[in-house]
Design an enzyme around this catalytic site. Structure first.
Site, short mmCIF file in Angstrom:
data_model
loop_
_atom_site.label_atom_id
_atom_site.label_comp_id
_atom_site.label_asym_id
_atom_site.label_seq_id
_atom_site.Cartn_x
_atom_site.Cartn_y
_atom_site.Cartn_z
N HIS A 70 -1.70 25.57 24.26
CA HIS A 70 -1.72 26.28 22.97
C HIS A 70 -2.09 25.33 21.83
O HIS A 70 -1.23 24.65 21.26
CB HIS A 70 -0.35 26.91 22.70
CG HIS A 70 -0.35 27.90 21.58
ND1 HIS A 70 0.39 29.05 21.62
CD2 HIS A 70 -1.00 27.92 20.40
CE1 HIS A 70 0.19 29.74 20.50
NE2 HIS A 70 -0.65 29.05 19.74
N LEU A 73 -8.17 24.29 17.43
CA LEU A 73 -9.10 23.19 17.16
C LEU A 73 -9.97 23.43 15.93
O LEU A 73 -10.69 22.54 15.50
CB LEU A 73 -9.97 22.91 18.39
CG LEU A 73 -9.22 22.38 19.63
CD1 LEU A 73 -10.19 22.03 20.74
CD2 LEU A 73 -8.34 21.19 19.29
N HIS A 189 1.11 36.52 21.10
CA HIS A 189 1.77 36.07 19.87
C HIS A 189 2.67 37.22 19.43
O HIS A 189 2.19 38.25 18.98
CB HIS A 189 0.69 35.75 18.82
CG HIS A 189 1.18 35.56 17.42
ND1 HIS A 189 1.13 34.34 16.78
CD2 HIS A 189 1.72 36.43 16.53
CE1 HIS A 189 1.60 34.49 15.53
NE2 HIS A 189 1.97 35.74 15.36
N ASP A 315 1.29 24.24 19.99
CA ASP A 315 0.81 25.09 18.89
C ASP A 315 0.22 24.20 17.78
O ASP A 315 0.41 24.46 16.59
CB ASP A 315 1.91 26.00 18.35
CG ASP A 315 1.36 27.17 17.54
OD1 ASP A 315 0.12 27.28 17.39
OD2 ASP A 315 2.17 27.97 17.02
N HIS A 319 -3.93 21.55 9.36
CA HIS A 319 -4.28 22.02 8.02
C HIS A 319 -4.47 20.81 7.13
O HIS A 319 -3.77 19.81 7.28
CB HIS A 319 -3.18 22.90 7.43
CG HIS A 319 -3.02 24.22 8.11
ND1 HIS A 319 -4.00 25.19 8.07
CD2 HIS A 319 -2.02 24.73 8.87
CE1 HIS A 319 -3.60 26.26 8.77
NE2 HIS A 319 -2.42 26.00 9.28
N GLY A 334 1.95 26.22 10.12
CA GLY A 334 1.62 25.40 11.29
C GLY A 334 1.69 23.92 11.05
O GLY A 334 1.58 23.43 9.92
#
Ligand SMILES: [Zn+2]
Length: 439
Positions: A70, A73, A189, A315, A319, A334
């Site tokens: 998970h 990219l 999800h 996960d 960012h 995230g």
């Protein structure tokens, strides 16, 4: 080309756990030679072929190549956060020989052009393998199913609308039924958007103190229950992504006791952090699902220990500063995880929650089984191998990461154990010894 990985503790979960040499020829494992420590075996005496490279793994763990099922990219579309190349390199540096790339790129991976672009760029990266995950619905819009057969032919290993839930029960039913006939795993999800209702962090005392809108546990567990029901009705497998709540763990445990084809993953932040981290880590503790309460954190650990949770995935969600250096309720969800996951997950072993072999299974053979991909240290298998130093103590420093992003709440944590070599198809794509020499 022969490589001997010498004298490590070789763990292939459920199969072997012994001190051994592994012989790699070109892209394949050709032999695993057990050493008898009492006899002080000289491994050189056992193989006649000249070995062109020896890797000393004394005191290290040698295991099947780790798989992170998970990750995000960001390419195509958001290359300022991560590219396929930077992500595949970060994966290799983190000890992963393979990652599954989620489809919420721009454009979405709901068609073969995007799938093939990902595979082409990954092949050039010369780092970890990248397995594309296709979308369940066109544009991740939750309305119309993608052509799963077409996507599978082009190389996707699973389908998911990750980032978005599939809110329409009937569409999820159709998705599981269609995926079953193709033996294509579905990764769900789980989030009921009606229950989330604008929440930005876990509902509870911390949210109240910070005056932020809360997200209830039910927003996740209601959807987990829906997916279990649809899986039972269709007989199709479903894999639940990033489990964060005690209620979800209980529902999964009950489903497994009925032998339903349900599997699940969690991420290191859910067994290490609680919503209290929002107070000192701010937007670097903002993710979806959110960090939960201490009770949930304990339940996730229990779920890992008793096998309810099959997989640890990261996960990994890069960012840039621009998406995180804003008010909490405006910030992107995230955190990055590829380069800290092994060390963070080893804390479960140090604390006696799970065994080393169980940890390795949750990060290699279990995701491989769910995805239907090859993994293991058998002679004849592809030489995808990770070597871990279980004892080295170091401080996490995001400035050393190969990822293009820095959104990691674990920056500065002192951890014990880390990957030191990653081999993909017989090629060394990360070697800590060389890395230290260079810097
Ligand atoms: Zn997700």
């Amino acid at each position: 080309m022969l490589i001997r990985i010498q004298g490590g503790r070789v763990i292939d979960p459920g199969r072997i756990d012994l001190i051994a040499d592994i012989i790699v020829e070109d892209d394949k494992i050709v032999d695993v030679i057990a050493l008898d420590p009492a006899k002080d075996d000289k491994p050189e005496s056992q193989v006649t072929d000249p070995v062109s490279q020896t890797i000393d793994a004394t005191g290290k763990i040698v295991c099947p190549g780790l798989i992170d099922m998970h990750v995000h990219l960001r390419e195509p579309g958001h290359e300022h956060k991560e590219t396929i190349e930077s992500g595949a390199r970060a994966a290799a540096w983190g000890g992963f020989t393979a990652v599954c790339a989620m489809p919420n790129t721009e454009p979405v991976n709901d068609n073969c052009q995007v799938t093939e672009l990902i595979l082409r760029k990954a092949a050039r990266a010369n780092a970890a393998r990248v397995y594309p995950v296709g979308a369940i619905s066109l544009g991740l819009e939750g309305r119309q199913l993608c052509n799963f057969e077409h996507l599978k032919t082009c190389g996707v290993v699973a389908v998911s609308d990750d980032g978005n839930p599939v809110m329409d029960d009937a569409l999820m039913h159709k998705a599981l039924a269609a995926a079953k006939t193709l033996q294509l795993p579905v990764i769900s999800h789980c989030e009921d958007l009606n229950l989330v209702a604008g929440g930005v962090m876990n509902a509870g005392s911390v949210a109240a103190e910070l005056q932020l809108a809360g997200i209830s546990n039910t927003s996740e567990s209601a959807m987990v229950a829906r997916d279990i029901a649809v899986s039972e009705a269709t007989g199709a497998p479903v894999h639940i992504a990033h489990v964060s709540t005690a209620e979800s763990v209980a529902a999964l445990r009950a489903a497994k006791s009925k032998n339903l084809a349900v599997t699940a993953e969690t991420a290191p932040h859910y067994f290490l952090l609680t919503d209290a981290a929002v107070k000192n880590r701010g937007t670097h503790a903002k993710m979806n699902p959110p960090l939960r309460s201490e009770k949930d954190r304990a339940a996730i650990r229990q779920g890992l220990a008793d096998g309810t949770i099959d997989v640890i995935a990261t996960d990994h969600a890069p960012h840039s500063e621009r998406e995180k250096a804003v008010a909490f309720d405006q910030a992107a969800n995230g955190i990055i995880g590829l380069e800290s996951a092994v060390s963070l997950s080893l804390t479960l072993v140090h604390e006696g929650v799970i065994s080393l072999s169980e940890l390795i299974a949750k990060m290699s053979t279990q995701p491989a089984r769910i995805l239907g991909i090859e993994c293991g240290l058998k002679p004849g298998a592809s030489a995808d191998i990770t070597i871990i130093d279980p004892n080295v103590v170091y401080d996490v420093d995001v400035n050393h990461f190969k990822s293009l992003s820095r959104n990691c709440p674990f920056d500065g944590w002192r951890l014990k154990g880390r990957p030191c070599l990653t081999m993909v198809s017989g090629k060394i794509v990360f070697n800590a010894a060389e890395e230290c020499k260079d810097s």
